[in-house]
Design an enzyme around this catalytic site. Sequence first.
Site, PDB file in Angstrom:
ATOM      1  N   ARG A  97       5.371 -13.428   9.661  1.00  0.00           N
ATOM      2  CA  ARG A  97       5.963 -12.095   9.558  1.00  0.00           C
ATOM      3  C   ARG A  97       7.327 -12.078  10.245  1.00  0.00           C
ATOM      4  O   ARG A  97       7.611 -12.871  11.133  1.00  0.00           O
ATOM      5  CB  ARG A  97       5.064 -11.053  10.229  1.00  0.00           C
ATOM      6  CG  ARG A  97       3.822 -10.712   9.458  1.00  0.00           C
ATOM      7  CD  ARG A  97       3.064  -9.612  10.171  1.00  0.00           C
ATOM      8  NE  ARG A  97       2.690 -10.029  11.521  1.00  0.00           N
ATOM      9  CZ  ARG A  97       2.713  -9.230  12.583  1.00  0.00           C
ATOM     10  NH1 ARG A  97       3.116  -7.989  12.474  1.00  0.00           N
ATOM     11  NH2 ARG A  97       2.331  -9.682  13.766  1.00  0.00           N
TER      12      ARG A  97
ATOM     13  N   GLU B 148       0.861  -1.177   0.000  1.00  0.00           N
ATOM     14  CA  GLU B 148       0.000   0.000   0.000  1.00  0.00           C
ATOM     15  C   GLU B 148       0.900   1.230   0.000  1.00  0.00           C
ATOM     16  O   GLU B 148       1.799   1.336   0.835  1.00  0.00           O
ATOM     17  CB  GLU B 148      -0.891   0.014   1.234  1.00  0.00           C
ATOM     18  CG  GLU B 148      -1.863  -1.143   1.321  1.00  0.00           C
ATOM     19  CD  GLU B 148      -2.686  -1.077   2.592  1.00  0.00           C
ATOM     20  OE1 GLU B 148      -3.421  -0.086   2.766  1.00  0.00           O
ATOM     21  OE2 GLU B 148      -2.573  -1.995   3.421  1.00  0.00           O
TER      22      GLU B 148
ATOM     23  N   LYS C 257       3.031   0.668  10.786  1.00  0.00           N
ATOM     24  CA  LYS C 257       3.011   1.955  10.088  1.00  0.00           C
ATOM     25  C   LYS C 257       2.397   3.043  10.965  1.00  0.00           C
ATOM     26  O   LYS C 257       2.830   4.196  10.948  1.00  0.00           O
ATOM     27  CB  LYS C 257       2.225   1.832   8.780  1.00  0.00           C
ATOM     28  CG  LYS C 257       2.983   1.125   7.668  1.00  0.00           C
ATOM     29  CD  LYS C 257       2.165   1.127   6.386  1.00  0.00           C
ATOM     30  CE  LYS C 257       2.891   0.415   5.261  1.00  0.00           C
ATOM     31  NZ  LYS C 257       2.099   0.368   4.022  1.00  0.00           N
TER      32      LYS C 257
END
Length: 783
Positions: free
Chosen positions: A489, A264, A499
């Site tokens: 992850r 994104e 983020k």
Amino acid sequence: MTELEENEIISLFEAIGLSNQKALETKNNKKLCPNLINAIQSFGSIDNLDKTTGALIYNLASLITKDSVKHLPYISVCIRDKKLLSSDQILAAIKFCEDVDGEINDEEFNRYCGVGVEVSQEEIAEAVGEFFKLKKKELIEKRYTMLGPILGTLRTTIKWANPLLVKEEVEKRMLELLGPKDERDDLKAKKKEKKKENVNVKGAEIVTAPQISMAERAKTLKFVFEGELAKLHKAGENKQINPQLMKDHLKRTKGKVITRFPPEPNGFLHIGHAKAINVNFAYAEAFKGETNLRYDDTNPEAEEDQYFQSILKSIEWLGCKPTRVTYSSDHFQKLYELAIVLTKKDKAYVCHCTAQQMHEGRGGDTKGERKGCIHRDRPVEESLTEFRKMKEGFYAEGEATLRMKMDMNNPNPQFWDLVAYRVLYTHHVRTKDEWCIYPTYDYTHCLVDSFEDITHSMCTVEFVMSRESYYWLIDALEIYKPVQWEYGRLKLTNTVLSKRKLNKLVTEKYVAGWDDPRLHTLDALRRRGFTPEAINAFVRELGVTTTNSTIEMSKLEKVVRDHLNEVAPRLMVVLDPLRVTLTNLPYGHVEELELKEKDGSTHLVPFSKVVYIDRSDFSEEDDPNFFRLKKGMSVGLLQVPHPITCNEVIKDSKGKIIELKCNYDKDVKFVKPKTYIQWVGESSRHQSPIPVEIRLYSNLFHHSDPDNKEQVPGGWLSDINEESLQVKNGFMEVGIRHQLVPENKFQFLRIGYFCIDKDSDFEKNKYVFNRTVGLKEDSRKDK
């Protein structure tokens, strides 16, 4: 399936060989836990269960798919009866059962899964021999690094062969062809090697460079053929709702593996993204496939042009080149048209509920009964009209959404009528003001994967529950279906990668921007001096599993240190300069001494009447364990032929030491000093060395897990290390002035590895260095 208490579940899982911690994790996995209980209970008695069979049961429960789960008891019994003896056979059993709606035909099942098939040693030897003939040139070039890829390939060419026997045959052939392993092949041996080599004539030592270069480690594809990645389907094996869809897909792609990295564009990439980049690009590379960089630009409120640019720049810095760069916004029209198709199929409807009403309909805070909203069963034509009105700007933000008509009774929250479109009056970076409705991630992601013919849609494990809704939407529209696969992850200790949290640190001035070297964005790591080779090697050597992992920061720093040890030029710097006057040398005395580099080359450093040492290398205290400079004692200067002896200490009016008067012991019988220290000299009378600003960075957070409320009761912001940046004003030798260019890395002898910062102003002779990592810990270095 019998209901079990929590302690009974833990005991059951431990009985098949799981550790207590693994059993607890599995118990909390909403998808895996019921499958594993079902598999174990179908198995029957587990009193005499061996470890290998227990692992196969766990494998079955982990890999079982939605279409084959109804036959899980049958497969479990086959494991019990020793029909299925390997993970390959279990994968085959799962795939076979996906296409079976009624009872299983034992004969067909056995034939498909290789039950009872025995591959002889002679057949294994013949197949391995043929492979070695085809790959001889590549084997000689890549040596034992080919072992993983060879075994991965032979798993398909010698189906159902005993993997241990195959491995033994391959290793025997490699030994015949290549001879025994040496330092070129054995990374573990290289890491354990403790040999050191002198880099100067008077005793300073550094670690020998790795025999396997970091560049080679950064490019290895070995991890693709190991662990979970080795189990992935081949291109063309993903089942479709209509077989013609696969035929058309293969016609378009020629059977290529196609992956994508879909960030994104609402922030900067971080070290976790480096893992995703490596997984996607390396997997495609291993099978001579393609990888797209696809910007998932469906949330214009948070997207900025700087993020688009930074993302591509970071990917290229890591050495990856996308086959093509695409955007979800490329498909806005097609996505809109498919939303109409979905609505016409009565699989989507326009909803006027508020966000709170949707939340309550999904069970609310109490997780109570779920129920569809009052708009769920509105007529199709009415929803189509309302959706057009949304597109034409009739509704304000929040007044209408298009929701997918899924299954409110499904225990998976990803089936609770997800939103497909919402109204947003926001300027889009690429499409400007063309649209006032935007598709959501849940709607867009899987469809664009399909449009781009992605074969392996890889994502992290928090999306595991999205897999079913991913497939539901694609099948509802009857288009090509990729396979979604989730992996763990990457998380590092003593930092945050969210983020939202990174943005808070930046916007509230806890750090000096997204590239502040204390962060672990890729821009920050680059500025700090981390190399792309080291980052790639780090994530590839970790391997890929389905479990989230938290890695000690020191492990990343060690890989970076290994690479800088290979490539960084050496120079001498003092962080806190203390003037030393060599009283027995004449004014104007300057001689050029050679400082040796690791590769055997040299550069010249001026040795003069006035030199500067680091203040920490002198002590007035009578400490018998301090072996550097003291009054009346001698110390060696790196590269200088003779030691110096301190005779006098000069202080200012406040008692601070400002100068040392020393003798250069050139006329004294040489006695090797106990240690050598770094120094810098004046290049001519009254001309000081180059002044430098040195920024010493350390962990931004005190605790290993700043998000852990037990570790940090006051919250993650209270855990910030106020001393994570210290600034020193020192001196640097002049011999490497020609190498002072942006981002160049150096080893400061006896101090650490440093990188030239962007705040340097070369025209004004302003030089700023960031500490990348310290030198390898050595208990003797401060003695």
